[in-house]
Design a protein around this motif. Sequence first.
Motif, PDB file in Angstrom:
ATOM      1  N   SER A   2      -4.080   0.228  -3.497  1.00 24.11           N
ATOM      2  CA  SER A   2      -4.806   0.826  -2.380  1.00 24.11           C
ATOM      3  C   SER A   2      -5.132  -0.250  -1.355  1.00 24.11           C
ATOM      4  N   PRO A   3      -5.354   0.134  -0.088  1.00 30.06           N
ATOM      5  CA  PRO A   3      -5.737  -0.862   0.923  1.00 30.06           C
ATOM      6  C   PRO A   3      -6.995  -1.623   0.537  1.00 30.06           C
ATOM      7  N   ASP A   4      -7.950  -0.937  -0.099  1.00 28.28           N
ATOM      8  CA  ASP A   4      -9.187  -1.602  -0.513  1.00 28.28           C
ATOM      9  C   ASP A   4      -8.908  -2.669  -1.563  1.00 28.28           C
ATOM     10  N   HIS A  21      -3.403  -5.300   7.252  1.00 26.20           N
ATOM     11  CA  HIS A  21      -3.130  -4.157   8.132  1.00 26.20           C
ATOM     12  C   HIS A  21      -1.649  -3.829   8.210  1.00 26.20           C
ATOM     13  N   ARG A  22      -0.783  -4.799   7.918  1.00 27.93           N
ATOM     14  CA  ARG A  22       0.651  -4.508   7.919  1.00 27.93           C
ATOM     15  C   ARG A  22       1.071  -3.815   6.619  1.00 27.93           C
ATOM     16  N   GLY A  23       0.225  -3.874   5.602  1.00 27.37           N
ATOM     17  CA  GLY A  23       0.431  -3.082   4.400  1.00 27.37           C
ATOM     18  C   GLY A  23       1.509  -3.541   3.452  1.00 27.37           C
ATOM     19  N   ALA A  24       2.192  -4.641   3.774  1.00 30.15           N
ATOM     20  CA  ALA A  24       3.286  -5.098   2.928  1.00 30.15           C
ATOM     21  C   ALA A  24       3.267  -6.617   2.826  1.00 30.15           C
ATOM     22  N   SER A  62       0.861  -1.176   0.000  1.00 33.06           N
ATOM     23  CA  SER A  62       0.000   0.000   0.000  1.00 33.06           C
ATOM     24  C   SER A  62       0.902   1.233   0.000  1.00 33.06           C
ATOM     25  N   ALA A  63       0.341   2.362  -0.373  1.00 38.55           N
ATOM     26  CA  ALA A  63       1.147   3.553  -0.660  1.00 38.55           C
ATOM     27  C   ALA A  63       2.074   3.947   0.495  1.00 38.55           C
ATOM     28  N   GLU A  77      -7.292  -5.718  -0.057  1.00 38.01           N
ATOM     29  CA  GLU A  77      -8.265  -6.559   0.636  1.00 38.01           C
ATOM     30  C   GLU A  77      -9.080  -7.379  -0.349  1.00 38.01           C
ATOM     31  N   ARG A  78      -9.453  -6.790  -1.467  1.00 38.28           N
ATOM     32  CA  ARG A  78     -10.234  -7.513  -2.470  1.00 38.28           C
ATOM     33  C   ARG A  78      -9.423  -8.652  -3.090  1.00 38.28           C
ATOM     34  N   VAL A  79      -8.144  -8.457  -3.246  1.00 39.66           N
ATOM     35  CA  VAL A  79      -7.292  -9.485  -3.841  1.00 39.66           C
ATOM     36  C   VAL A  79      -7.005 -10.603  -2.849  1.00 39.66           C
ATOM     37  N   THR A  80      -6.605 -10.228  -1.644  1.00 37.05           N
ATOM     38  CA  THR A  80      -6.149 -11.224  -0.672  1.00 37.05           C
ATOM     39  C   THR A  80      -7.280 -11.874   0.110  1.00 37.05           C
TER      40      THR A  80
END
Length: 272
Positions: A83-85, A96-99, A61-62, A88-91
């Motif tokens: 993007s975080p959204d 929440h850790r973003g990486a 995420s950015a 989430e849709r992919v995974t």
Amino acid sequence: MADLITIDDPDDPRLSDYTGLTDVELRRRREPAEGLFIAEGEKVIRRAKHAGYEMRSMLLSAKWVDVMRDVIDEVPAPVYAVSPDLAERVTGYHVHRGALASMQRKPLPTAADLLASTRRVVVMEAVNDHTNIGAIFRSAAALGMDAVLLSPDSADPLYRRSVKVSMGAVFSVPYARLESWPKDLEQVREAGFKLLALTPDEKATVIDEAAPHRLDRVALMLGAEGEGLSRQALVAADEWVRIPMAHGVDSLNVGAAAAVAFYAVATGRPRS
């Protein structure tokens, strides 16, 4: 230097390594077959890289791009900024850790290779809870165990949950799979190891009295949560050992029991 690629389509085939991370059965089948595993979080990604695993790609995420900039600059693998959204849709869950990073697996050593160069070995039978696998590896690394041997039906230490719980310790403790269970325990014994079966059975010797830290080579056998070691595994052991309990408690979670037992096995051992 890696390419930084912004993606806004969850169906982009370049994100295929990261799809359905919450589908345990799918990932159990897919990841070993495709030779990949997922590292989650900055520390775990860095530890996987430091351990020599080749990176296939990163999903960030950015806000994590700057944090991981040094890694981005060092590896040739593509980096997907999302993007975080979309993550989430992919995974299938909120990352929440973003990486995340998709890493290439290494060929596993053979049990014979590990037994030839170690003195303190963990042997797991049918341990299928990924949290327990991760906790056991973390304790094994911290408390001086040299290697892990897994029965054919034990869970994958490189499954995302195991890696995350271990905080990357799965990368620092070598492991191999035994091909035939419990027959291959004889291979462990022939390599000079005494097989100690950890069990809450009252007939077992208190682990401190067994003095495993004084033995030249020890293989500590652990069973699955609840069921423990099978009758066949117990019969194959050289000695049963137990952790003494108080206040009417009959047993510990296998992850907690492993940590206590590892300390008893490694007490007095020089640390590297």
